[in-house]
Design an enzyme around this catalytic site. Structure first.
Site, PDB file in Angstrom:
ATOM      1  N   TYR A  67       0.451  -1.018   0.495  1.00  0.00           N
ATOM      2  CA  TYR A  67      -0.235  -0.089   0.060  1.00  0.00           C
ATOM      3  C   TYR A  67       1.197   1.250   0.061  1.00  0.00           C
ATOM      4  O   TYR A  67       0.707   2.287  -0.959  1.00  0.00           O
ATOM      5  CB  TYR A  67      -0.583  -0.069   0.866  1.00  0.00           C
ATOM      6  CG  TYR A  67      -1.951   1.072   0.806  1.00  0.00           C
ATOM      7  CD1 TYR A  67      -2.901   1.080   0.060  1.00  0.00           C
ATOM      8  CD2 TYR A  67      -1.647   2.349   1.527  1.00  0.00           C
ATOM      9  CE1 TYR A  67      -3.826   2.210  -0.063  1.00  0.00           C
ATOM     10  CE2 TYR A  67      -2.521   3.577   2.127  1.00  0.00           C
ATOM     11  CZ  TYR A  67      -3.315   3.416   1.299  1.00  0.00           C
ATOM     12  OH  TYR A  67      -4.110   4.514   0.843  1.00  0.00           O
ATOM     13  N   TYR A 109     -10.092  15.032   1.573  1.00  0.00           N
ATOM     14  CA  TYR A 109     -10.896  14.624   0.207  1.00  0.00           C
ATOM     15  C   TYR A 109     -12.539  15.290  -0.005  1.00  0.00           C
ATOM     16  O   TYR A 109     -13.010  15.056   1.143  1.00  0.00           O
ATOM     17  CB  TYR A 109     -11.281  12.971   0.348  1.00  0.00           C
ATOM     18  CG  TYR A 109      -9.617  13.099  -0.263  1.00  0.00           C
ATOM     19  CD1 TYR A 109      -9.092  12.561  -1.636  1.00  0.00           C
ATOM     20  CD2 TYR A 109      -9.161  11.853   0.948  1.00  0.00           C
ATOM     21  CE1 TYR A 109      -8.020  12.548  -2.189  1.00  0.00           C
ATOM     22  CE2 TYR A 109      -8.062  11.561  -0.128  1.00  0.00           C
ATOM     23  CZ  TYR A 109      -7.549  12.073  -0.941  1.00  0.00           C
ATOM     24  OH  TYR A 109      -5.983  11.063  -1.681  1.00  0.00           O
ATOM     25  N   THR A 160      -7.101  17.515  -2.491  1.00  0.00           N
ATOM     26  CA  THR A 160      -6.939  16.747  -3.396  1.00  0.00           C
ATOM     27  C   THR A 160      -8.006  16.836  -4.937  1.00  0.00           C
ATOM     28  O   THR A 160      -8.970  16.071  -4.700  1.00  0.00           O
ATOM     29  CB  THR A 160      -6.419  15.296  -2.578  1.00  0.00           C
ATOM     30  OG1 THR A 160      -4.756  15.795  -2.061  1.00  0.00           O
ATOM     31  CG2 THR A 160      -6.151  14.911  -3.786  1.00  0.00           C
ATOM     32  N   ARG A 165      -4.535   0.189  -8.756  1.00  0.00           N
ATOM     33  CA  ARG A 165      -3.381  -0.705  -7.915  1.00  0.00           C
ATOM     34  C   ARG A 165      -3.097  -1.721  -7.045  1.00  0.00           C
ATOM     35  O   ARG A 165      -3.613  -2.658  -7.232  1.00  0.00           O
ATOM     36  CB  ARG A 165      -3.454   0.380  -6.378  1.00  0.00           C
ATOM     37  CG  ARG A 165      -3.575   1.869  -6.931  1.00  0.00           C
ATOM     38  CD  ARG A 165      -3.806   2.866  -5.223  1.00  0.00           C
ATOM     39  NE  ARG A 165      -3.731   3.693  -5.727  1.00  0.00           N
ATOM     40  CZ  ARG A 165      -4.303   4.163  -4.841  1.00  0.00           C
ATOM     41  NH1 ARG A 165      -3.892   4.139  -3.530  1.00  0.00           N
ATOM     42  NH2 ARG A 165      -4.173   5.596  -4.760  1.00  0.00           N
ATOM     43  N   HIS A 220       0.244  12.528  -7.438  1.00  0.00           N
ATOM     44  CA  HIS A 220       0.044  11.672  -6.140  1.00  0.00           C
ATOM     45  C   HIS A 220       0.791  10.451  -5.997  1.00  0.00           C
ATOM     46  O   HIS A 220       0.606   9.584  -5.785  1.00  0.00           O
ATOM     47  CB  HIS A 220      -1.607  10.529  -6.615  1.00  0.00           C
ATOM     48  CG  HIS A 220      -2.438  10.863  -5.183  1.00  0.00           C
ATOM     49  ND1 HIS A 220      -3.396  11.625  -5.343  1.00  0.00           N
ATOM     50  CD2 HIS A 220      -2.250   9.743  -4.487  1.00  0.00           C
ATOM     51  CE1 HIS A 220      -3.826  11.171  -3.689  1.00  0.00           C
ATOM     52  NE2 HIS A 220      -3.391   9.707  -3.431  1.00  0.00           N
ATOM     53  N   SER A 262       5.849  14.552  -5.801  1.00  0.00           N
ATOM     54  CA  SER A 262       5.645  13.109  -6.072  1.00  0.00           C
ATOM     55  C   SER A 262       7.420  13.199  -6.941  1.00  0.00           C
ATOM     56  O   SER A 262       8.063  13.535  -7.867  1.00  0.00           O
ATOM     57  CB  SER A 262       4.750  13.552  -7.638  1.00  0.00           C
ATOM     58  OG  SER A 262       3.898  13.699  -7.178  1.00  0.00           O
ATOM     59  N   GLY A 263       8.033  12.376  -6.952  1.00  0.00           N
ATOM     60  CA  GLY A 263       9.256  11.677  -6.353  1.00  0.00           C
ATOM     61  C   GLY A 263      10.629  12.297  -5.526  1.00  0.00           C
ATOM     62  O   GLY A 263      11.816  11.475  -6.230  1.00  0.00           O
ATOM     63  N   ARG A 293       6.745   9.191   0.265  1.00  0.00           N
ATOM     64  CA  ARG A 293       7.060   8.294   1.479  1.00  0.00           C
ATOM     65  C   ARG A 293       8.334   7.742   1.744  1.00  0.00           C
ATOM     66  O   ARG A 293       8.320   7.034   2.595  1.00  0.00           O
ATOM     67  CB  ARG A 293       7.565   7.167  -0.204  1.00  0.00           C
ATOM     68  CG  ARG A 293       6.100   6.763  -0.917  1.00  0.00           C
ATOM     69  CD  ARG A 293       6.641   6.026  -2.008  1.00  0.00           C
ATOM     70  NE  ARG A 293       5.163   5.715  -2.849  1.00  0.00           N
ATOM     71  CZ  ARG A 293       5.158   6.266  -3.985  1.00  0.00           C
ATOM     72  NH1 ARG A 293       5.653   6.772  -5.074  1.00  0.00           N
ATOM     73  NH2 ARG A 293       3.390   5.175  -4.263  1.00  0.00           N
TER      74      ARG A 293
END
Length: 422
Positions: A52, A158, A184, A193, A320, A351-352, A374
């Site tokens: 996840y 959200y 978002t 996914r 995202h 992102s990244g 992350r």
């Protein structure tokens, strides 16, 4: 020259701390290299939880494109600039933050660690980094606010199909001292996914990541009284019994019965986002909150122009983290076009992002500040609050040293002049 009087920035401080501890045989608990950080987190996590947190949409082309975009942008150092200290501070939405780093809103942080958002809130406050609370948090925003004192926080929204619930979440965010609302845009439906699908595992179906809802008076009002039962009763298999026990355990802190928890999961699943939102709905959001409105998920320059015309206060270039549209443009590739189209509206980025050098590149391309996602979740998985702190310290140390080595004295001075020609 008196070396004892030499200014020491974040980078030197962090390096020295690690190397001095190394003299005693102590290695960092949290790996510094991004790839090793992710692999260390994998070891600490159950397979569904790692899937996840780490997974992306489809074949994960966009997840890889985010990283590849940073590979293509190259820095062009300058020397003999005479700078001995770096100023990492930035101004965003009328607030001055010590660095250009914010912690992105990540849902279901209990996948990473039992302390979840609470540990991240403490780490963010200690390190002086704003934390963006997620709608899909594992800890209510009030609890996180209590951990953070006066440290800055935002709230990511959200927009539910239940407008009363949306307004309630906004009121709570204001009461918790949030400095902005981050709407978002790119998750009106859940992306495809495969990592989660292959395991048949969606945390929300198990009552995880629902703390903002289970603690909300409007949401809870729909859970009391008799609940309609299913047309047929499923067989009481061991797996279903375990799932029921897990739901019951998650309901206990909120004084909800097993049946109410089942109703909560069903109601959340049916109402958590509104696919029918249009640009005109932003006027309603503006009426509902006094806080600045930040749109997260902008990739197309036309959307940036529309957002600016609608009077939003800021926008975040984001796909995202590659979790929604497989094959979407790498976020960093989209950043310059959005910045050009946004005019005077501040643009942030996510992102990244994996390193301090990545932050330098994003800011040089026009981002006012950068969200980290992350990596801090991996630090949380490895060592809880201390793991989050170490990730923050490492990223900011890298940022500070990169500025020093390319001859830039302040984050606000970054522009395309520090980049090699494409």
């Amino acid at each position: 020259m008196d070396m004892t009087s030499e200014p020491v920035g974040r980078g030197r401080q962090r390096q020295t701390q690690v190397y001095v501890r190394g003299l005693g045989g102590e290695k960092p608990a949290v790996p510094v290299a991004p790839e090793r950080l992710q692999e260390a987190a994998r070891v600490h996590l159950k397979a569904p939880d790692f899937a996840y947190l780490a997974g992306g949409a489809g074949a994960e082309r966009t997840l890889r494109a985010n990283l590849a975009a940073f590979e293509r942008v190259q820095l062009l150092p300058r020397h003999l600039r005479g700078h001995t200290e770096r100023d990492l501070s930035v101004s965003v939405l009328g607030h001055t933050y010590a660095t250009p780093l914010l912690l992105a809103p990540l849902g279901v942080l209990e996948c990473a660690h039992p302390d979840a958002d609470r540990a991240v809130a403490r780490a963010a406050a200690t390190e002086g980094v704003p934390f963006i609370y997620s709608s899909q948090a594992s800890v209510p925003m009030e609890d996180c606010a209590a951990e953070m004192g006066e440290s800055p926080r935002w709230f990511q929204l959200y927009w539910s199909r239940d407008d009363d619930l949306t307004r309630s979440l906004l009121r709570r965010a204001e009461a918790c001292g949030a400095q902005a609302i981050v709407l978002t845009l790119d998750t009106t439906v859940l992306g495809w996914r495969p990592r989660d699908l292959d395991l048949g595992h969606l945390p929300f179906m198990r009552g995880r990541g629902l703390a903002q809802y289970l603690s909300d008076p409007v949401f809870r009002a729909h859970l009391h009284g008799p609940q309609p039962g299913p047309a047929t009763t499923p067989p009481r298999t061991p797996a279903l019994l375990r799932a029921g026990a897990e739901l019951a355990a998650r309901g206990r802190p909120y004084h909800l019965s097993l049946e109410q928890m089942r109703a909560a999961v069903a109601r959340f699943t049916a109402t958590y986002t509104r696919p029918d939102l249009t640009w005109d709905d932003l006027a309603r959001l503006r009426e509902w909150t006094r806080l600045p409105i930040v749109l997260k998920g902008i990739l197309h320059p036309d959307d940036a122009r529309e957002a600016a015309a609608r009077g939003v206060d800021a926008m975040i270039v984001s796909n995202h983290g590659g979790r929604q549209v497989d094959g979407a443009v790498g976020a960093l590739d989209a950043l310059p076009g959005v910045v050009a189209a946004a005019g005077d509206v501040p643009v942030l980025f996510d992102s990244g992002v994996r390193t301090g050098a990545d932050i330098v590149k994003a800011v040089a391309l026009g981002a006012r500040a950068v969200l980290l996602g992350r990596p801090y979740a991996y630090g949380l998985a490895i060592a809880g609050e201390e793991g989050v702190r170490e990730v923050i310290q490492n990223v900011l140390a890298d940022l500070d040293l990169t500025l020093a080595l390319i001859g830039v004295a302040a984050v606000r001075d970054l522009d395309r002049s520090v980049l090699a020609p494409a």
